[in-house]
Design a protein around this motif. Structure first.
Motif, mmCIF file in Angstrom:
data_model
loop_
_atom_site.group_PDB
_atom_site.id
_atom_site.type_symbol
_atom_site.label_atom_id
_atom_site.label_comp_id
_atom_site.label_asym_id
_atom_site.label_seq_id
_atom_site.Cartn_x
_atom_site.Cartn_y
_atom_site.Cartn_z
ATOM 1 N N ASP A 157 0.720 3.670 2.164
ATOM 2 C CA ASP A 157 1.186 3.951 3.523
ATOM 3 C C ASP A 157 2.468 3.196 3.853
ATOM 4 O O ASP A 157 3.401 3.753 4.450
ATOM 5 N N THR A 210 0.827 -1.202 0.000
ATOM 6 C CA THR A 210 0.000 0.000 0.000
ATOM 7 C C THR A 210 0.864 1.255 0.000
ATOM 8 O O THR A 210 2.069 1.202 0.276
ATOM 9 N N ALA A 260 3.232 5.065 13.961
ATOM 10 C CA ALA A 260 3.098 5.122 12.503
ATOM 11 C C ALA A 260 3.456 3.778 11.866
ATOM 12 O O ALA A 260 2.832 3.350 10.884
ATOM 13 N N ILE A 297 -1.093 9.347 8.083
ATOM 14 C CA ILE A 297 -0.746 8.094 8.765
ATOM 15 C C ILE A 297 -0.872 8.267 10.277
ATOM 16 O O ILE A 297 -1.181 7.321 10.996
ATOM 17 N N ALA A 330 0.708 12.962 5.643
ATOM 18 C CA ALA A 330 0.240 11.835 4.817
ATOM 19 C C ALA A 330 -0.996 11.167 5.407
ATOM 20 O O ALA A 330 -1.549 10.240 4.790
ATOM 21 N N PHE A 382 4.505 12.097 8.432
ATOM 22 C CA PHE A 382 3.450 11.109 8.679
ATOM 23 C C PHE A 382 2.110 11.796 8.956
ATOM 24 O O PHE A 382 1.058 11.298 8.563
ATOM 25 N N ASN A 428 0.340 1.679 12.487
ATOM 26 C CA ASN A 428 -0.823 2.131 11.703
ATOM 27 C C ASN A 428 -0.695 1.788 10.228
ATOM 28 O O ASN A 428 -1.669 1.417 9.572
ATOM 29 N N SER A 429 0.502 1.919 9.692
ATOM 30 C CA SER A 429 0.718 1.719 8.259
ATOM 31 C C SER A 429 0.809 0.244 7.878
ATOM 32 O O SER A 429 0.663 -0.107 6.698
#
Length: 517
Positions: A4, A2, A389, A42, A40, A37, A392-393
């Motif tokens: 991210d 992805t 981050a 994120i 973006a 981040f 999460n990503s």
């Protein structure tokens, strides 16, 4: 992959490169990545700022003040003077008296003030007893690191990992829990230094600038060594462009960096954090700038540490002992039951100790902000956001899956070794807190995917992130002694790499026995 995942991986790669190149302070590098981040999507603003309110980060801030209080009480200077043997002695006998005690002290105080106070005293003492100071300064830095891994408050890294553990919903470390493995590493490391430091460390390296014509003509001028701190206003500027003499009233005669002595064409040299400048200055230089945060250390061959009365020294030590005892006893189940509405942990007791020290003027309350290393605090706060981050990503999960795939036939102990090596490489190249930030989400994801307890992985991160022995750049204390001892980069590799291996082997063997998978 992805967007991210690709974005976070590229940002982390850029972060590592920026930290290695040392173009900006670590705190600003990590903060820049966190802002990326945020842009973006994120991280949310709340997730970005959570690290700034984390108990672990604020505890580190107050421990800087407690350490400064102990320093200003004069207690540390008196301790090292009593430890140093007077008259004829050998390197081994002197180390036998010094190293274990210094390691014990650094288990409860920030490493940097311990080294800042002890290093010039030890160098001056070594010259007076005709022993090479080079045999003592790297061991001084190393034993402060070894002592720091034995307690929760011994190093900021332990508190950072502790804070991440609590945020992940697990029970954190108690005061001496890490000592179950840390003490074994510390004892083995000190024995190694006893046996091999004399052989592996260089003999005396004479300074390029001792006395010059200027000093002989003007007896008011003396040789002073000044280690540049991160707040020095001339960092990343050429010496000629900055004009040190106009700012500080002293002439730079030599720059010591990575074991090199630079005495020619000084005006074109770009100043860096950790450089040691040899300057010709009068007695007012150290008095004026000794308390300034722009210099990590000033040494002029004299005793510059404060010598207050015995009452102040003992009061500061009693406060420190009460803080440690209180935080230890406060973790007992009986105490928790007796005080259900108050959490008597390290945060509670360090807060109380800091306020008492400020009100009783053990450190100057009006100047408290200058004793805190704000870059370290920003690095720690951003480390929490970067860790979030990575979760999460999905980066943490994908990297963890890759590591598990490489070692799936060997069991969790090999994964533990992999986490140690990854963390240790990062801490040698960048900083210990940034290394912990990168390793923590990986450890959490690995343990989750393997279906094992994450605690062995959390402990191994603490040990690996602090085991910065092979390079001078991983730990500030290494940088300080590099300049004062005029060490080369290879000196750290020669004596430090076996110490990294010792820490690795003991950690991988003992941690699973104490914290089962």
């Amino acid at each position: 992959m992805t967007f991210d995942i690709v974005f976070v991986l590229l940002a982390l790669l850029g972060m590592v490169v920026a930290l290695v190149l040392d173009k900006m302070r670590p705190g600003m590098v990590l903060f820049s990545v966190v802002v990326l981040f945020l842009c973006a999507g994120i991280l949310t603003p709340k997730e970005m700022l959570e690290g700034f309110s984390n108990k672990g980060m604020i505890t580190v801030a107050m421990l800087f003040l407690v350490s400064e209080g102990i320093r200003q009480s004069g207690a540390l200077g008196q301790v090292i003077k009593k430890l140093l043997p007077q008259g004829r002695t050998t390197v081994f006998k002197a180390q036998l008296r010094m190293l274990p005690t210094i390691s014990f002290i650094s288990a409860f105080l920030n490493n940097t003030p311990v080294v800042v106070i002890f290093a010039p005293i030890i160098k001056r003492w070594a010259e007076s007893v005709k022993l090479p100071a080079t045999k003592f300064l790297i061991p001084l830095s190393y034993v402060t690191i070894l002592g720091g891994i034995c307690t929760l408050i011994g190093t900021s890294t332990n508190l950072v990992v502790h804070g991440m553990i609590l945020e992940a919903g697990y029970e954190g470390f108690t005061m001496f829990e890490l000592g179950k493995v840390g003490i074994f590493i510390a004892v083995a490391g000190i024995i190694y230094l006893f046996l091999f430091s004399s052989k592996l460390l260089p003999d005396v390296r004479t300074d390029a600038v001792k006395l010059d014509d200027e000093e002989e003509e003007d007896s008011s001028l003396h040789r002073v060594e000044a280690v540049l701190g991160p707040r020095f206003p001339g960092i990343n500027k050429k010496l000629g462009e900055f004009n040190f003499q106009r700012h500080y009233g002293a002439a730079v005669k030599e720059i010591k960096r990575s074991g090199q002595s630079i005495t020619e064409n000084l005006d074109n040299e770009v100043l860096r954090d950790g450089d040691t400048l040899v300057v010709m200055a009068d007695d007012s230089f150290v008095q004026t700038w000794g308390e300034s945060s722009v210099f990590v250390l000033l040494a002029n061959g004299k005793d510059n540490e404060p010598v207050p009365g015995k009452g102040k020294r003992w009061f500061a030590l009693v406060l420190l002992i009460l803080m440690i005892t209180g935080a230890t006893v406060g973790e007992l189940p009986a105490v928790k039951e007796a005080f259900p509405n108050i959490k008597l942990d390290m945060f509670f007791f360090v807060s109380v100790t800091t306020i008492i020290m400020a009100w009783t003027k053990i450190f100057p309350a009006r100047k408290y902000t200058k004793y805190i290393s704000w870059d370290i605090l920003i690095t720690i706060a951003c480390a929490f956001a970067i860790s979030k981050a990575m979760v999460n990503s999905g980066v943490a999960d994908i990297v963890a899956s890759y590591i598990i795939g490489m070692t799936e036939h060997y069991g969790p102990q090999v994964l533990l070794a992999a986490v140690f090596i990854i963390t240790n490489l990062f801490t040698e190249l960048i900083t210990n807190n940034a290394a912990a930030a990168l390793a923590f989400p990986l450890a959490l994801s690995i343990s989750s995917q393997m279906g094992v307890s994450p605690m062995p992985f959390f402990v191994v991160i603490c040990m690996a992130a602090s085991a910065s022995f092979s390079t001078p750049i991983g730990y500030q204390t290494n940088l300080i002694v590099q300049g004062i001892g005029n060490y080369k980069f290879t000196d750290f590799v020669r004596i430090g790499l076996p110490l990294n291996i010792i820490a690795f082997l003991i950690s991988i063997f003992l941690i699973p026995l104490i914290w089962p998978f």
